[in-house]
Scaffold this motif. Structure first.
Motif, PDB file in Angstrom:
ATOM      1  N   SER A  37      13.872 -15.178 -17.164  1.00  0.00           N
ATOM      2  CA  SER A  37      13.258 -14.110 -16.372  1.00  0.00           C
ATOM      3  C   SER A  37      11.749 -14.074 -16.539  1.00  0.00           C
ATOM      4  N   ALA A  38      11.125 -13.321 -15.666  1.00  0.00           N
ATOM      5  CA  ALA A  38       9.677 -13.095 -15.736  1.00  0.00           C
ATOM      6  C   ALA A  38       9.372 -11.772 -15.070  1.00  0.00           C
ATOM      7  N   GLU A  39       8.173 -11.279 -15.360  1.00  0.00           N
ATOM      8  CA  GLU A  39       7.713 -10.006 -14.819  1.00  0.00           C
ATOM      9  C   GLU A  39       6.247 -10.136 -14.460  1.00  0.00           C
ATOM     10  N   ARG A  40       5.863  -9.526 -13.358  1.00  0.00           N
ATOM     11  CA  ARG A  40       4.459  -9.484 -12.923  1.00  0.00           C
ATOM     12  C   ARG A  40       4.080  -8.032 -12.687  1.00  0.00           C
ATOM     13  N   THR A  41       2.803  -7.726 -12.910  1.00  0.00           N
ATOM     14  CA  THR A  41       2.296  -6.378 -12.668  1.00  0.00           C
ATOM     15  C   THR A  41       1.082  -6.472 -11.763  1.00  0.00           C
ATOM     16  N   LEU A  42       0.974  -5.521 -10.837  1.00  0.00           N
ATOM     17  CA  LEU A  42      -0.104  -5.512  -9.853  1.00  0.00           C
ATOM     18  C   LEU A  42      -0.488  -4.069  -9.558  1.00  0.00           C
ATOM     19  N   VAL A  43      -1.783  -3.797  -9.497  1.00  0.00           N
ATOM     20  CA  VAL A  43      -2.265  -2.517  -8.984  1.00  0.00           C
ATOM     21  C   VAL A  43      -2.531  -2.749  -7.498  1.00  0.00           C
ATOM     22  N   VAL A  44      -1.861  -1.999  -6.647  1.00  0.00           N
ATOM     23  CA  VAL A  44      -1.907  -2.244  -5.201  1.00  0.00           C
ATOM     24  C   VAL A  44      -3.328  -2.063  -4.669  1.00  0.00           C
ATOM     25  N   PRO A  45      -3.938  -3.155  -4.155  1.00  0.00           N
ATOM     26  CA  PRO A  45      -5.266  -3.054  -3.542  1.00  0.00           C
ATOM     27  C   PRO A  45      -5.134  -2.821  -2.034  1.00  0.00           C
ATOM     28  N   PRO A  46      -6.176  -2.333  -1.391  1.00  0.00           N
ATOM     29  CA  PRO A  46      -6.122  -2.126   0.065  1.00  0.00           C
ATOM     30  C   PRO A  46      -5.743  -3.394   0.838  1.00  0.00           C
ATOM     31  N   GLU A  47      -6.101  -4.568   0.305  1.00  0.00           N
ATOM     32  CA  GLU A  47      -5.836  -5.837   1.001  1.00  0.00           C
ATOM     33  C   GLU A  47      -4.363  -6.202   1.044  1.00  0.00           C
ATOM     34  N   ARG A  48      -3.519  -5.485   0.320  1.00  0.00           N
ATOM     35  CA  ARG A  48      -2.081  -5.783   0.324  1.00  0.00           C
ATOM     36  C   ARG A  48      -1.267  -4.690   1.020  1.00  0.00           C
ATOM     37  N   THR A  49      -1.922  -3.932   1.874  1.00  0.00           N
ATOM     38  CA  THR A  49      -1.233  -2.851   2.575  1.00  0.00           C
ATOM     39  C   THR A  49      -0.955  -3.218   4.031  1.00  0.00           C
ATOM     40  N   VAL A  50      -0.001  -2.500   4.616  1.00  0.00           N
ATOM     41  CA  VAL A  50       0.316  -2.687   6.032  1.00  0.00           C
ATOM     42  C   VAL A  50      -0.919  -2.387   6.876  1.00  0.00           C
ATOM     43  N   GLY A  51      -1.641  -1.304   6.534  1.00  0.00           N
ATOM     44  CA  GLY A  51      -2.820  -0.910   7.293  1.00  0.00           C
ATOM     45  C   GLY A  51      -3.927  -1.950   7.281  1.00  0.00           C
ATOM     46  N   HIS A  52      -3.970  -2.787   6.267  1.00  0.00           N
ATOM     47  CA  HIS A  52      -4.961  -3.863   6.210  1.00  0.00           C
ATOM     48  C   HIS A  52      -4.658  -4.922   7.273  1.00  0.00           C
ATOM     49  N   PHE A  53      -3.378  -5.183   7.499  1.00  0.00           N
ATOM     50  CA  PHE A  53      -2.968  -6.228   8.437  1.00  0.00           C
ATOM     51  C   PHE A  53      -2.749  -5.724   9.857  1.00  0.00           C
ATOM     52  N   VAL A  54      -2.330  -4.452   9.987  1.00  0.00           N
ATOM     53  CA  VAL A  54      -1.997  -3.900  11.289  1.00  0.00           C
ATOM     54  C   VAL A  54      -2.774  -2.596  11.487  1.00  0.00           C
ATOM     55  N   PRO A  55      -3.755  -2.599  12.390  1.00  0.00           N
ATOM     56  CA  PRO A  55      -4.543  -1.385  12.618  1.00  0.00           C
ATOM     57  C   PRO A  55      -3.666  -0.171  12.924  1.00  0.00           C
ATOM     58  N   HIS A  56      -4.102   0.967  12.457  1.00  0.00           N
ATOM     59  CA  HIS A  56      -3.447   2.250  12.696  1.00  0.00           C
ATOM     60  C   HIS A  56      -2.134   2.433  11.952  1.00  0.00           C
ATOM     61  N   MET A  57      -1.834   1.536  11.010  1.00  0.00           N
ATOM     62  CA  MET A  57      -0.632   1.696  10.183  1.00  0.00           C
ATOM     63  C   MET A  57      -1.050   2.289   8.833  1.00  0.00           C
ATOM     64  N   PRO A  58      -0.110   2.881   8.112  1.00  0.00           N
ATOM     65  CA  PRO A  58      -0.436   3.494   6.822  1.00  0.00           C
ATOM     66  C   PRO A  58      -0.922   2.476   5.793  1.00  0.00           C
TER      67      PRO A  58
END
Length: 131
Positions: A12-33
């Motif tokens: 097994s393995a584990e990864r940790t990430l603090v969600v940045p704006p670049e990984r959001t739906v709104g970053h890829f699709v205008p007007h999305m959350p």
């Protein structure tokens, strides 16, 4: 190479990430959350799966994602910490199967299964005509 000779169930393995704006739906699709995007969660699940077995692979061998069966259960905002886990649940000659999960600060946000195929980089790139 036969994956059954080098990879065992339970790795097994584990990864940790603090969600940045670049990984959001709104970053890829205008007007999305501005919440953690499903493809980005799947990416972390794939990366954790690769991390779980990478050190066992012989030089010149890698794994590539071949299957995903994922449920995104809850929205996660920018700035939240996401922990992603992967655990080997089955090993075939050239396919490794994983159970994957993702959690934010409050709850499980994703779950499912993922498979990775074992490939020889030299053979793979020759077949594609890129090497």
């Amino acid at each position: 190479m036969d994956a059954r000779d080098i990879i065992t169930i339970g790795m097994s393995a584990e990864r940790t990430l603090v969600v940045p704006p670049e990984r959001t739906v709104g970053h890829f699709v205008p007007h999305m959350p501005m919440v953690y995007a499903t493809p980005m969660m799947i990416l972390e699940m794939e990366m954790a799966s690769g991390d779980a077995i990478r050190d066992c692979l012989q030089p010149g061998w890698v794994t590539v994602g071949t299957e995903v069966d994922i449920r995104h259960l809850a929205a996660t905002p920018v700035g939240a910490t996401v922990r992603t886990t992967a655990r080997v649940i089955a090993v075939e000659r050239r396919v490794i199967r994983f159970e994957v999960e993702a959690f934010d600060d409050k709850r499980r946000i994703g779950e499912g299964r993922h498979a990775r195929g074992l490939v020889n980089v030299e053979t793979f790139t020759k077949r594609l005509g890129t090497g």
